[in-house]
Design a protein around this motif. Structure first.
Motif, PDB file in Angstrom:
ATOM      1  N   GLN A 110      -4.396  -4.915   3.630  1.00 39.86           N
ATOM      2  CA  GLN A 110      -3.663  -6.111   4.063  1.00 39.86           C
ATOM      3  C   GLN A 110      -3.818  -7.225   3.040  1.00 39.86           C
ATOM      4  OE1 GLN A 110      -5.257  -6.782   7.985  1.00 39.86           O
ATOM      5  NE2 GLN A 110      -4.049  -5.114   8.889  1.00 39.86           N
ATOM      6  N   ALA A 111      -5.035  -7.422   2.552  1.00 39.83           N
ATOM      7  CA  ALA A 111      -5.289  -8.503   1.583  1.00 39.83           C
ATOM      8  C   ALA A 111      -4.609  -8.208   0.249  1.00 39.83           C
ATOM      9  CB  ALA A 111      -6.789  -8.663   1.389  1.00 39.83           C
ATOM     10  N   ARG A 112      -4.531  -6.943  -0.082  1.00 42.24           N
ATOM     11  CA  ARG A 112      -3.984  -6.581  -1.383  1.00 42.24           C
ATOM     12  C   ARG A 112      -2.451  -6.645  -1.403  1.00 42.24           C
ATOM     13  NH1 ARG A 112      -4.541  -0.550  -4.002  1.00 42.24           N
ATOM     14  NH2 ARG A 112      -3.288  -0.924  -5.885  1.00 42.24           N
ATOM     15  N   PHE A 113      -1.823  -6.139  -0.339  1.00 40.62           N
ATOM     16  CA  PHE A 113      -0.376  -5.958  -0.410  1.00 40.62           C
ATOM     17  C   PHE A 113       0.447  -7.084   0.237  1.00 40.62           C
ATOM     18  CE2 PHE A 113      -1.957  -1.534  -0.746  1.00 40.62           C
ATOM     19  CZ  PHE A 113      -1.419  -1.229  -1.981  1.00 40.62           C
ATOM     20  N   LEU A 114      -0.038  -7.593   1.372  1.00 43.77           N
ATOM     21  CA  LEU A 114       0.823  -8.512   2.123  1.00 43.77           C
ATOM     22  C   LEU A 114       1.158  -9.808   1.361  1.00 43.77           C
ATOM     23  CD1 LEU A 114      -0.587  -7.997   5.750  1.00 43.77           C
ATOM     24  CD2 LEU A 114       1.446  -6.959   4.712  1.00 43.77           C
ATOM     25  N   PRO A 115       0.166 -10.457   0.729  1.00 44.23           N
ATOM     26  CA  PRO A 115       0.504 -11.711   0.046  1.00 44.23           C
ATOM     27  C   PRO A 115       1.541 -11.499  -1.060  1.00 44.23           C
ATOM     28  CG  PRO A 115      -1.880 -11.473   0.262  1.00 44.23           C
ATOM     29  CD  PRO A 115      -1.275 -10.162   0.663  1.00 44.23           C
ATOM     30  N   ARG A 116       1.499 -10.350  -1.705  1.00 42.82           N
ATOM     31  CA  ARG A 116       2.425 -10.095  -2.822  1.00 42.82           C
ATOM     32  C   ARG A 116       3.826  -9.716  -2.320  1.00 42.82           C
ATOM     33  NH1 ARG A 116       0.494  -9.688  -7.816  1.00 42.82           N
ATOM     34  NH2 ARG A 116       2.075  -8.141  -8.396  1.00 42.82           N
ATOM     35  N   ILE A 117       3.909  -9.341  -1.050  1.00 43.36           N
ATOM     36  CA  ILE A 117       5.249  -9.121  -0.473  1.00 43.36           C
ATOM     37  C   ILE A 117       5.879 -10.468  -0.144  1.00 43.36           C
ATOM     38  CG2 ILE A 117       6.517  -8.241   1.541  1.00 43.36           C
ATOM     39  CD1 ILE A 117       4.488  -5.915   1.647  1.00 43.36           C
ATOM     40  N   VAL A 118       5.104 -11.319   0.518  1.00 44.40           N
ATOM     41  CA  VAL A 118       5.688 -12.573   0.996  1.00 44.40           C
ATOM     42  C   VAL A 118       6.006 -13.525  -0.157  1.00 44.40           C
ATOM     43  CG1 VAL A 118       3.491 -13.734   1.498  1.00 44.40           C
ATOM     44  CG2 VAL A 118       5.531 -14.355   2.779  1.00 44.40           C
ATOM     45  N   VAL A 219       1.814  13.420  -9.445  1.00 47.38           N
ATOM     46  CA  VAL A 219       1.547  11.981  -9.400  1.00 47.38           C
ATOM     47  C   VAL A 219       0.223  11.746  -8.661  1.00 47.38           C
ATOM     48  CG1 VAL A 219       2.358   9.753  -8.514  1.00 47.38           C
ATOM     49  CG2 VAL A 219       3.986  11.395  -9.492  1.00 47.38           C
ATOM     50  N   LYS A 220      -0.718  11.073  -9.365  1.00 44.97           N
ATOM     51  CA  LYS A 220      -2.041  10.844  -8.769  1.00 44.97           C
ATOM     52  C   LYS A 220      -2.052   9.529  -7.974  1.00 44.97           C
ATOM     53  CE  LYS A 220      -5.913  11.828 -10.938  1.00 44.97           C
ATOM     54  NZ  LYS A 220      -6.944  11.741 -12.032  1.00 44.97           N
ATOM     55  N   VAL A 221      -2.361   9.643  -6.702  1.00 48.63           N
ATOM     56  CA  VAL A 221      -2.382   8.468  -5.833  1.00 48.63           C
ATOM     57  C   VAL A 221      -3.783   8.324  -5.234  1.00 48.63           C
ATOM     58  CG1 VAL A 221      -1.374   7.376  -3.778  1.00 48.63           C
ATOM     59  CG2 VAL A 221       0.039   8.851  -5.246  1.00 48.63           C
ATOM     60  N   PRO A 222      -4.438   7.186  -5.462  1.00 47.29           N
ATOM     61  CA  PRO A 222      -5.788   7.010  -4.906  1.00 47.29           C
ATOM     62  C   PRO A 222      -5.765   7.138  -3.378  1.00 47.29           C
ATOM     63  CG  PRO A 222      -5.208   5.195  -6.390  1.00 47.29           C
ATOM     64  CD  PRO A 222      -3.969   6.003  -6.202  1.00 47.29           C
ATOM     65  N   VAL A 223      -6.770   7.765  -2.817  1.00 42.09           N
ATOM     66  CA  VAL A 223      -6.846   7.945  -1.370  1.00 42.09           C
ATOM     67  C   VAL A 223      -6.835   6.594  -0.655  1.00 42.09           C
ATOM     68  CG1 VAL A 223      -8.341   8.755   0.509  1.00 42.09           C
ATOM     69  CG2 VAL A 223      -7.928  10.204  -1.488  1.00 42.09           C
ATOM     70  N   GLU A 224      -7.349   5.569  -1.307  1.00 39.26           N
ATOM     71  CA  GLU A 224      -7.376   4.235  -0.673  1.00 39.26           C
ATOM     72  C   GLU A 224      -5.954   3.696  -0.436  1.00 39.26           C
ATOM     73  OE1 GLU A 224      -9.577   2.479  -3.906  1.00 39.26           O
ATOM     74  OE2 GLU A 224      -7.867   1.255  -4.500  1.00 39.26           O
ATOM     75  N   ASN A 225      -4.961   4.346  -1.029  1.00 33.52           N
ATOM     76  CA  ASN A 225      -3.574   3.899  -0.794  1.00 33.52           C
ATOM     77  C   ASN A 225      -2.907   4.613   0.381  1.00 33.52           C
ATOM     78  OD1 ASN A 225      -3.975   2.330  -2.969  1.00 33.52           O
ATOM     79  ND2 ASN A 225      -2.285   3.125  -4.200  1.00 33.52           N
TER      80      ASN A 225
END
Lengths: 402, 374
Positions: A110-118, A219-225
């Protein structure tokens, strides 16, 4: 029972209108009214202007940087934005992935993605459909195989709207072949710059590059994603589709297009008289206006019920999607029909805002537009977001229990 | 913005729902339809007890001061209950005309009697050859001895056979006037018949009917706006009745889809029928939105806006009603076309609503023409 807006709501409308008058860039509004092509920068610039005002996410709660507006306020905001010619705020980040991250993502996500969307920093696109999995989405085959703290993704997604601009894609991937097909799906957030991703344009019948295929090769995607639990992605996907449908009534936009249709019908002539005086054509306008009047109230009924019960949009949203999309299509069809012979010229280059050639059609000051292209473009609306036939399945199965 | 009924409105809705479920079953209705009156006088008395006959009238005249939304709620329940009783002509139309245009003496004499269920009225307005045009009135009013003499014919006057009095429109010079006419007055004659829905109507003849000065309702020669308002109100009410019927038809049809088996499974498992049912539900929800708009605008003083919205609502609701009614019959298969099920009876009432006080073309035309004024 009261269909009038409260004093506070009317004041709010005035505030939105004043903001739009002062802050919506003229050159962008002109493109929207004129049916011209919008550039990535137009969308991003408008999102940043909204964000600066604190209005970047009208449907989000305050805690996540949204406005906390009631559904009725959101409706007023949408209506005023559409009328003023603001670009549509693309739903992929704001209305699709964000509610999923809020509901099922962890605090770090939430902290990583939401602010960059808004704030308009990240452009999101959707990785749902596949060539073999359209309406039967749960049959999707793009695989994600766990390898330590990564997944390795292979497969192909399609119909990625404006994916050519995207920084991120949210994807449904298969993480298990056991059990029911719905039970082996996970929800991954993938950085579009990751090696192995290829975006290929699909040109639509209006000549535009609006959608893409996206290919994934190791395509390598970190599990944290991964959002939420592994193999629970289908639950999140259905939640997302519910959110997608509410905005899809598109009442504000259709009101704007109805106004435009009437303006065209007043200016076009038929046998020396304004076309609007031709009862046969006028009745068609009346018919679509009646549909829109009904939809506006149905939409308000649904959103005010949501507001009171604080619940997520339910299957009623399918009614809004079906009617909203049919009305959008009908409006563009009538706009095109109103032009008569001059609906035929096909000057694709005129979609470019910088183009200043001879439009080969009646010159309208601010609402000149390649109207037939618009008609061909919106054939998509009864197909995307769960085709209207799928919506009727949802109504008959989820509302009616058939 | 608020789409909820008040607690009082919900209580009234429940009362009516219970009444129709318990005391006004399908077989009872069938029997009442075959009776001389074509409706249930005892039910009418019960309606008086419930207060719905007093609903739209001011408190000063024994009324409950209800608004058009209250009327909408009642009409929706009467639709669901497939009521034969002449609520629309007696209370909504004639009661509404008296409320809006009657003199104090008229209101004192008539509104409490209507509210109490003792006085039944019918609205004798339309004539042959005018279809739905409200200003096409051939009946003549000739001034005579301080009163008037009325001569003419009225077509398909709903609930006329049971009416104690008529409100009759007549032309005097260039304008229209409304008169209260006793059903037993010399010169009044009826040719009565049943209607599609099993209720009653009549063609009315007026041959030298004498009325006194106090029979005039509203201004002499200035009745057209009153008639327009009353008929708008009636159309808003019919929209609500149609929505009640559509909701009831959807319920019985859905039940049928879940229970009727063919090819070894409930027919509701077939997608062709599922989508048809979904279309019916969508049409009903959209119609409900328009009926709501009609009810809310029916009380508006802005005549142009009121008429524009109600024309749109009636045209839209009738189109939805045609779809829902016809498909409800279709989805019931052979059973749908029998007299045995209530489906056919709901369908006939819907069909009748589609032809009363303006059909789709008439109202679409009114709404469409309003676009020219905009």
């Amino acid at each position: 029972m009261d269909l009038d807006y409260s004093v506070e709501e009317s004041q709010f409308r005035a505030e939105v209108r004043a903001f739009l008058r002062d802050q919506l860039p003229n050159e962008i509004a002109r493109k929207v009214h004129g049916g011209k092509r919008l550039a990535k920068d137009d969308f991003v610039r408008w999102q940043k202007i909204l964000h600066a005002k604190g209005w970047g996410a009208s449907s989000w709660p305050v805690a996540h940087g949204g406005t906390g507006w009631s559904p009725v306020q959101q409706h007023i905001f949408d209506e005023e934005c559409a009328d003023a010619g603001a670009p549509m705020q693309l739903p992929f980040g704001l209305k699709m992935v964000a509610p999923v991250i809020m509901a099922f993502g962890n605090p770090a996500q939430q902290a990583r993605f939401l602010p960059r969307i808004v704030d308009g920093s990240d452009w999101w696109c959707q990785g749902y459909s596949e060539p073999g999995s359209g309406s039967d989405l749960a049959s999707l085959k793009t695989r994600a195989v766990r390898d330590g703290d990564h997944y390795v993704v292979n497969g192909q997604k399609t119909w990625n709207t404006l994916g050519q601009y995207a920084d991120w894609i949210f994807c449904l991937v298969r993480t298990s072949s056991e059990g029911r097909q719905q039970e082996g799906i996970s929800f991954l957030l993938i950085d579009m710059k990751t090696p192995g991703i290829t975006v290929r344009p699909i040109i639509m019948m209006d000549g535009e590059h609006e959608i893409n295929e996206v290919w994934f090769e190791d395509v390598k995607v970190p599990v944290e994603n991964r959002v939420g639990e592994e193999n629970k992605g289908w639950t999140y996907a259905k939640f997302l589709l519910g959110h997608e449908r509410t905005g899809i009534a598109g009442v504000g936009r259709s009101k704007r297009e109805l106004k435009k249709l009437k303006a065209i019908a007043c200016r076009e002539s038929s046998a020396g008289r304004p076309l609007i005086e031709d009862a046969r054509f006028r009745d068609r306008i009346a018919q679509v206006e009646m549909e829109l009047m009904a939809l506006e109230i149905t939409n308000l009924r649904v959103i005010s019920a949501e507001g009171e019960k604080k619940r997520a949009p339910g299957p009623e949203a399918s009614i809004l999607k079906i009617k909203g999309s049919e009305i959008q299509q009908l409006l563009t069809e009538l706009q095109m029909q109103a032009l008569g012979h001059y609906a035929l010229p096909w000057l694709h280059e005129s979609l470019d805002p910088a183009w200043s050639g001879d439009p080969a059609m009646p010159a309208y000051e601010d609402d000149a537009g390649p109207l037939s292209g618009h008609y061909f473009n919106v054939r998509k609306t009864t197909i995307y977001g769960g085709s209207n036939e799928i919506q009727k399945n949802i109504i008959s199965q989820m509302i009616l229990g058939l | 913005m608020n789409f909820d009924y008040t607690e009082e409105q919900i209580a009234l809705q429940d009362t009516l729902r219970r009444f129709f479920a318990r005391d006004y079953g399908f077989e009872h209705r069938r029997a009442m339809s075959k009776s001389a009156d074509g409706f249930d006088r005892a039910a009418w008395a019960t309606f008086a007890d419930f207060g719905i006959l007093a609903l739209p009238f001011p408190e000063d005249f024994g009324g409950l001061n209800g608004n058009a939304v209250d009327t909408m709620l009642v009409m929706e329940m009467l639709g669901r209950g497939l009521a034969l009783e002449p609520y629309l002509p007696g209370v909504v139309l004639c009661g509404g005309l008296l409320r809006d245009a009657g003199s104090t003496a008229q209101k004192e004499a008539l509104l409490p009697a209507i509210a109490g269920g003792e006085l039944m009225l019918a609205f004798a307005h339309f004539g042959a050859g005018g279809r739905y045009a409200l200003d096409h009135v051939a009946t003549k009013a000739t001034p005579e001895g301080g009163g008037w003499t009325l001569d003419g014919a009225k077509a398909v006057v709903l609930a006329a056979p049971s009416a104690d009095k008529f409100i009759v429109s007549a032309r005097e010079g260039l304008g229209l006037s409304l008169f209260l006419v006793d059903a037993k007055a010399p010169g009044v004659s009826l040719r009565s018949y049943p209607t599609q829905d099993g209720a009653r109507a009549a063609d009315l003849r007026l041959d030298g009917v004498q009325v006194s000065a106090d029979a005039l309702i509203g201004p002499a020669g200035g009745a057209l706006p009153l008639i327009e308002r009353a008929v708008d109100y009636a159309n808003a009410a019919l929209c609500a009745e149609a929505v009640g019927i559509m909701a009831a038809l959807n319920e019985v049809t859905l039940e049928y889809l879940k229970t009727r088996k063919q090819f070894g499974q409930p027919i509701g498992k077939f997608q062709a029928l599922q989508h048809r049912m979904a279309d019916m539900v969508i049409a009903t929800e959209q119609a409900r939105s328009m009926a709501t708009l009609a009810a809310v605008r029916a009380d508006s003083d802005d005549a142009a806006e009121r008429s524009r919205c109600i024309a749109a609502a009636k045209a839209y609701v009738l189109q939805s009603a045609r779809l829902v009614g016809q498909q409800a019959v279709q989805l019931h298969g052979g059973m749908g076309v029998t007299d045995e099920l209530n489906v056919g009876h709901y369908f006939k009432r819907l069909t009748m609503i589609g032809l009363s006080f303006g059909d789709v073309d008439y109202h679409l035309g009114r709404f469409s023409d309003s676009l020219l004024a905009a």
